[in-house]
Each structure stands twice: as structure tokens, then as C-alpha cells.
Scaffold this active site. Structure first.
Site, PDB file in Angstrom:
ATOM      1  N   SER A 636      94.447  29.102  59.104  1.00 38.47           N
ATOM      2  CA  SER A 636      93.348  30.102  58.246  1.00 38.47           C
ATOM      3  C   SER A 636      93.267  30.289  57.248  1.00 38.47           C
ATOM      4  CB  SER A 636      93.455  31.421  59.438  1.00 38.47           C
ATOM      5  OG  SER A 636      92.604  32.265  58.186  1.00 38.47           O
ATOM      6  N   VAL A 639      91.931  26.647  55.362  1.00 39.24           N
ATOM      7  CA  VAL A 639      90.340  26.496  55.538  1.00 39.24           C
ATOM      8  C   VAL A 639      89.755  27.895  54.586  1.00 39.24           C
ATOM      9  CG1 VAL A 639      88.216  27.269  57.099  1.00 39.24           C
ATOM     10  CG2 VAL A 639      90.499  25.894  57.927  1.00 39.24           C
ATOM     11  N   HIS A 640      89.952  28.631  54.120  1.00 40.86           N
ATOM     12  CA  HIS A 640      89.866  30.189  53.048  1.00 40.86           C
ATOM     13  C   HIS A 640      90.315  29.083  51.824  1.00 40.86           C
ATOM     14  CE1 HIS A 640      89.855  32.553  56.843  1.00 40.86           C
ATOM     15  NE2 HIS A 640      88.918  33.047  56.011  1.00 40.86           N
ATOM     16  N   GLU A 641      90.804  29.058  50.966  1.00 39.16           N
ATOM     17  CA  GLU A 641      90.975  27.912  50.166  1.00 39.16           C
ATOM     18  C   GLU A 641      90.109  27.127  49.746  1.00 39.16           C
ATOM     19  OE1 GLU A 641      91.781  28.119  45.850  1.00 39.16           O
ATOM     20  OE2 GLU A 641      92.800  29.760  47.871  1.00 39.16           O
ATOM     21  N   MET A 644      86.886  28.521  48.632  1.00 40.03           N
ATOM     22  CA  MET A 644      86.895  29.115  47.877  1.00 40.03           C
ATOM     23  C   MET A 644      86.655  27.690  45.615  1.00 40.03           C
ATOM     24  SD  MET A 644      86.775  32.332  47.561  1.00 40.03           S
ATOM     25  CE  MET A 644      87.174  32.891  46.403  1.00 40.03           C
TER      26      MET A 644
END
Length: 703
Positions: A636, A639-641, A644
């Protein structure tokens, strides 16, 4: 003719060990009872006299199990079944027992048993009074609250024996743990949906109304100010120009191509079904390589087109949704393909078995002895297998390792041993043939239920579900977890679709105004600081003010984005597809820990990670629960990084490490310092949600 003497029960020794008049609990198999004393009042609130004042027997309240009662000390009395109210099976009835038993099961007919005395006494015409108690004996053990339960009454012992058998049978029929978590889809509404009766009945309904009134008033205030200064409610309209001035048509075509490429999973599973590709040996690797190439192609195309961050983040997030759908569809159907191949193999073994001619020679004949020697040497216990086959169903395996196995030569199971015995061609007698047949048929039935899954009518049972229409339907459904069937509603409420669609565009308009009025100026300020070459030290001095400027607008944007997607867009998709399970989120605003927030704010993604990352890590790679949790958080965070990095065109890792920081925060929230302190936990959660987005965004903008 003299009346036959009534059967006498063995006398109960007068050995009181407790002052309690009633012990309630459930029965277990080990002969140990942890019973709870309840001597406060009777069922109607009347006091219960002490056991020492009357009979030495105790009233024992059996629930479901056998020779002992196990009950935690903190269990509520409300969870205990009342013996006088439960429906009893005929095989558990004792002659002249309780008045709640159906008269048809009683051995004698007489006056209303409610007028009988508390002890069993033979009366005239063979009528026996009911016994008010079940006589048992309790012996203390070295553990507090645990006793050895015994009964001299032969009828009571027979009841307990049958209870043990019934519990073992029920335990054998329990569905085993599978590689894929058994997701439960039910008919339900989202929390803020006006169709949900609980929404209007909520004590906080007025605050929900106030929130929207405040947003509308703020929208009107900012719009009027922009109209007076710029002649447009959106001000200079930079965000709108950025969104619609570059490659809008290409973005739409790209999204259509991404959607069409999802059907690779359907054609790939057809090849698996026809046997051209073995899913377990290499098919899943090919599928993972395809998904990686798919996502890499989406990201690469976005960079190649030099899209603004709005286009890029939309394409990447939608691409991630399609990747998760492809993964769930492929891996569930790939698993079922293994189950289907195993069932076909066992059906072939069953046909071979049924075509064999059993021997009629006695068990001591050379042919039978030869067979028994072979099976015994191979580890097949004929007598034990026959006992299992005589029960309603065989005890199922605790894991799913053999569910997709087709190599019966190396498999260690009863079914594999039976298959090996059939392949050996040894002579078997009639009884052994029937035993083998029941073993294989039980396994085939078990596999058939697995292939049927949630499809109760069997229309979508594997491989009938491998249809182009089924795949297209799953792509459109507002869920990321593939199942053979879902709860559906009968018709589409087009007024509801219009309502949610209108709300979607309304929320988008409010978000646009807030972004233009409050967020864009702060972002433009950071861009100018970099363009003029401001040193990092001076930018750091501006950092606290940028964080402060974006605190409230980013919080409002975050709430509106969540409401837009999980309340408006997903409900529109659910209504158009007649998808009845609207549990897209839980009450995440009441979270006291970050893991609770992670579970509740985005249920579709959480369900996907739970099934295909967490549980798959445990079953496939044999990771521990802690290791599987870390892998889930790590994926998770990555994927978030990635999102960004796509938005800001640089990799800094700020969000990545903040995501991983949630794990020690979860452990801290479960410590003695915070455990049970709900208000403090919720305050800390909201502080993090309030400050976190502004702090992280400012880091990416300033540094």
C-alpha cells in the site's frame, strides 16, 4: 395384572461441593466443566432456594456439546440458552423429563406435567412425574472454575454420548479455510444514503445537514467574490484550464483502451480451462507479468504525453482499479480451474472403480490378503477409512493444499490413498469397494460445492461463468473482489441515478471553487519560490505558513473527494448494475486506531488487500500474520508513493515512510497507555488526518 415397576435411577451420592442452585454452560469433549453459578433468581424473577435445602441434584443447562461445560468467567447470562425453552431432538429426550418436551416424545400420557412435583415418583396407571433436575456429579480440579462432570444415570450418559457424536459430525461439516477469503456480500446501504433508514434516524443527522449548509454558504461567498473581481465564479480559472485544455480526448480514448485490455483475463482463462496453460505451474506467473506490463504501460504513457497532474492521476488510479480487477478475476478462476481438474480426475477414478469386479472370496483368501498387505504398506487404514465413510461426510482437510492437486501419487490424503489403491489393480471385496466409492464421492461433492461458490442456482458455477458478458459485468461492478455471484436488486431506480449524478457534479463544482480559491494560491507561491531560485533555508522558513494555509482547504477537499467517490460515484455504478451490496465504507470517522481507519474508509480496496495480499501471503508463501500485515502495508505504501511521484514528478518517499509509520502507531494504540481510551484515540486520529495531508503536500511542494 400388577403394574410394572418404574425404572429406578441410580442414587445420587450426597456430596455437595457448591452452594449454587443452578450451573449454566456448554458441554465439551474433555470431561472438564467450567461452569457458571447462577443462584440469583428463577426465570420469572422468583428467588431460588439453596441446594442444601432440597435435593442434592443440580440444574444443568446443556447448550450443544457433550460431557463438560465450558464457559468463560466474563460471559453474559443472556448468551446461555434456557433449557425449558429450547427445542430438543428426539434422541436427546429422557423419559419423564421436562415439561417443555413435546408430549409425542413422552413414554406415558398423564395429567399436565406442570402440576407434578420436583422429584420423579411413579404414580398410578404407569404415569411418572417429571424430574425437575438433571442429576450430575461435579468434582473439583486444580483450576478455578473447572470441574469434572460425570453422570451415573444411563440415560444421561447416552445423551452425552450422542451429543459428542453430533458435535463431531457438525465439526466435520464445517467449511475448511480456503486460499481465497470467503467474502460476504449482503444487501445494504451506505451510511449517508437517504435510502438507509439509519441515516435519518441518526442522532447526528442535524450535523450532517449543517455541514452541507456550511459548504453551500462558503461556495456562494467565494463565488460572489470571484464574480465581482474576475467576472467568473472560478476566478482566474487556472485549474479548469489545466484540466480541459490538453489531451482531453486522448485521455478518454486511453481510458477506453485500458478498459478493453482488461478482457485479457477472460481469454487467458479460456486457455487455462481448455488445458493449454496450467495455472498452477506457470499461468499465475504469466498473469502477474501481464499486470506489471499493463500498469507500467499506463504510467509510461502518461509521462510520454506530458499530461498535467489531473490527467495523470486519473489515468493511473483508474489503471490500478483495472489491475486489481484483473488480478482478482484471474486468480480466483485460476484456482477454480485446479479444483475443476481435480474433480475430473477423481470422477475418472470413480468410473474405473465402478467398472471393477469385486472379489467374493473370504477375507482370508490369498487375493484379499495380498491386497490388504499392499494397502497397509502404503499407509491406507481400511478399518479407519470405513469408519469415516460410515459417517455422513468425511472430515475435511484443515487447509486447501490438496484442493487443486492432481498428483495423487505424492499427495498425502485418504482420497489419494484410495486412488493409488484403485490404480494398483489389486482385488477388493464389496465392502471395500463401497468404502472407496463413498470416500471419492464425498470429495467430489466437496469440490463441486467449491466450484459453485456463491452461485446458489449453479448458473455461474465454474466453468459456466467463463463468459464474455460475465467479465464485462464484473468490470462495471463497484467491487474489486471477483465472486461467481453477488446479491442483486430487482430494478433500477432512475430517479436515484439522477440524484446521485447531480450530486456528483455539484460536489465537483464545490471542490473546484475551493481548490481555486484556497489551494492554488499556496501551490503557486511554492512554484514561484523555486523559479526565482530561493535557497532551501528561506523556503523552510515559509514552510509552516504554507502548511497553515492549506490545513482547512485540504481537509475539506479530502472529505469531499471521499464523499464524491464512495457515496456518489460508486452508488451510481451500483444502481446501474443492480449491485445490492453498498457497503463501500464503514464509520471511519469514529476510528480510534489507524488500522481501523484503513479497514473502514475504503472497503473495496481493503477487501481486495485482505483476500489477495494478506491471506494469499499466508497461504501461498506461508508467512506469519505479522509478516503478512507488513507486506500488505508495504504494498500500500509503495502504491501511494508512486501516485505522489507521478503528481510531483519526483521521488521523495515522504508518504511512503508515513504509511509504514502506521504500523508502530497501531501497536502503540493497543498498548496499556491508549487501550480503552476511545476519545483520546479518536482525537489523535483526527489530528493526524487534519495535519497529515497539509504537512505532506507542503513537503513535496517546498523541498
Amino acid at each position: 395384572m400388577a403394574e410394572p415397576a418404574a425404572p429406578q435411577r441410580p442414587p445420587l451420592e450426597s456430596k455437595d461441593t457448591l452452594d449454587a442452585t443452578q450451573l449454566s454452560g456448554t458441554l465439551s469433549h474433555d470431561g472438564i466443566a467450567a461452569l457458571r453459578a447462577d443462584g440469583s433468581a428463577g426465570r420469572n424473577g422468583s428467588p431460588i432456594s439453596s441446594a442444601r435445602e432440597g435435593t442434592e441434584a443440580r440444574d444443568f443447562v446443556p447448550q450443544s456439546q457433550s460431557e463438560a461445560a465450558v464457559l468463560d468467567d466474563d460471559e453474559s447470562d443472556d448468551t446461555i440458552e434456557d433449557y425449558d425453552d429450547i427445542e430438543l431432538d428426539p434422541d436427546t429426550l429422557v423419559a419423564n423429563a421436562r415439561k417443555s418436551m413435546d408430549a409425542a416424545y413422552r413414554p406415558a400420557i398423564g395429567p399436565d406435567p406442570s402440576t407434578s412435583t420436583s422429584q420423579s415418583q411413579p404414580g398410578m396407571n404407569g404415569i411418572h412425574r417429571k424430574r425437575g433436575s438433571i442429576q450430575i456429579r461435579l468434582e473439583k480440579t486444580d483450576r478455578k472454575g473447572r470441574y469434572v462432570l460425570t453422570a451415573d444415570d444411563p440415560e444421561i450418559r447416552e445423551i452425552l454420548r450422542k451429543g459428542v457424536e453430533r458435535e463431531e459430525l457438525e465439526a466435520s461439516n464445517k467449511k475448511p479455510r480456503t486460499r481465497f477469503r470467503d467474502m460476504v456480500f449482503t444487501r445494504q446501504f451506505t451510511t449517508f444514503d437517504r435510502q438507509n433508514p439509519a441515516s435519518s434516524d441518526s442522532p447526528f443527522f442535524g450535523f450532517f445537514t449543517l455541514f452541507w449548509i456550511g459548504l453551500v454558504l462558503m461556495f456562494l461567498q467565494v463565488s460572489l467574490k470571484n464574480w465581482r473581481e474576475y467576472g467568473s465564479i472560478l476566478g482566474d480559472n487556472q485549474i479548469m484550464k489545466m484540466m480541459f485544455s490538453h489531451d482531453v480526448l486522448v485521455l478518454g480514448l486511453t481510458d477506453g483502451v485500458m478498459c478493453a485490455l482488461c478482457f485479457e483475463g477472460y481469454f487467458f482463462q479460456l486457455l487455462v480451462r481448455k488445458g493449454y496453460i496450467n495455472w498452477g505451474k506457470g499461468g499465475w506467473i504469466i498473469q502477474n507479468l501481464w499486470q506489471s506490463a499493463y500498469l507500467g504501460g499506463v504510467v509510461g504513457w502518461a509521462y510520454f504525453r506530458e499530461w498535467p497532474w489531473t490527467h495523470t492521476i486519473f489515468a493511473v488510479l483508474h489503471g490500478l482499479v483495472f489491475v486489481m480487477k484483473q488480478h482478482s478475476y484471474a486468480f480466483y478462476n485460476g484456482y477454480l480451474s485446479g479444483v475443476y481438474r481435480r474433480r475430473a480426475l477423481l470422477e475418472e477414478r470413480l468410473r474405473i472403480l465402478q467398472a471393477m469386479e469385486p472379489v467374493t472370496s473370504p477375507p482370508t483368501s490369498p487375493s484379499t490378503s495380498q491386497y490388504l498387505d499392499r494397502t497397509t504398506s502404503s499407509g491406507l487404514d481400511i478399518s479407519g477409512l470405513a469408519k469415516k465413510a460410515d459417517s455422513t461426510s468425511l472430515k475435511r482437510r484443515p487447509s486447501m493444499g490438496h484442493r487443486t492437486s492432481t498428483n495423487l501419487q505424492i499427495e498425502k490424503s485418504d482420497v489419494a490413498s484410495v486412488a493409488q489403491a484403485i490404480e494398483s489393480g489389486s482385488a477388493i471385496d464389496v465392502d471395500q469397494m463401497h468404502t472407496f466409492e463413498r470416500v471419492i464421492q464425498a470429495e467430489i461433492q466437496d469440490l463441486t460445492r467449491e466450484l459453485q461458490g456463491k452461485s446458489l442456482d449453479g448458473k455461474n458455477a465454474y466453468p459456466k461463468n467463463l463468459r464474455l458478458g460475465n467479465m464485462a459485468e464484473f468490470v462495471c461492478l463497484p467491487t474489486l473482489v471477483y465472486e461467481l455471484d453477488y446479491p442483486r436488486q430487482e430494478k433500477i431506480n432512475w430517479w436515484y441515478v439522477l440524484e446521485k449524478t447531480t450530486a456528483t457534479f455539484g460536489v465537483l463544482c464545490v471542490m473546484m471553487v475551493i481548490s481555486q480559491a484556497f489551494i492554488y494560491p499556496a501551490v503557486a507561491k511554492t512554484v514561484r519560490m523555486k523559479e526565482i531560485g530561493m535557497p532551501i533555508e528561506e523556503r523552510w522558513r515559509e514552510f509552516p505558513f504554507i502548511v497553515s494555509d492549506m490545513l482547512f482547504p485540504l481537509l475539506v477537499e479530502q472529505l469531499l473527494t471521499w464523499y464524491l467517490i464512495w457515496e456518489c460515484i460508486l452508488n451510481v455504478l451500483a444502481e446501474l448494475t443492480k449491485f445490492a451490496d453498498r457497503g463501500f465504507y464503514g464509520d471511519w470517522w469514529n476510528s480510534v486506531t489507524w488500522d481501523q481507519y484503513a479497514r473502514d474508509w475504503n472497503r473495496p480496496v481493503h477487501n481486495f488487500l485482505l483476500r489477495h495480499v494478506y491471506h494469499s501471503s499466508i497461504s501461498t508463501f506461508h508467512l506469519s500474520r505479522n509478516a503478512a500485515t507488513f507486506v500488505t502495508f508495504l504494498l500500500s505504501a509503495l502504491v501511494h508513493e508512486m501516485c505522489m511521484a507521478i503528481m510531483f514528478k519526483k521521488v521523495r518517499g515522504y508518504l511512503f515512510w508515513m504509511q509504514l509509520l502506521q504500523m508502530p502507531l497501531v501497536a502503540f494504540s493497543r498498548s496499556r497507555l491508549l487501550k480503552g481510551r476511545v476519545v483520546l484515540g479518536n482525537v489523535m486520529f483526527w489530528m493526524g488526518l487534519f495535519v497529515g495531508p497539509s504537512f505532506l503536500t507542503s513537503l513535496y511542494l517546498v523541498i
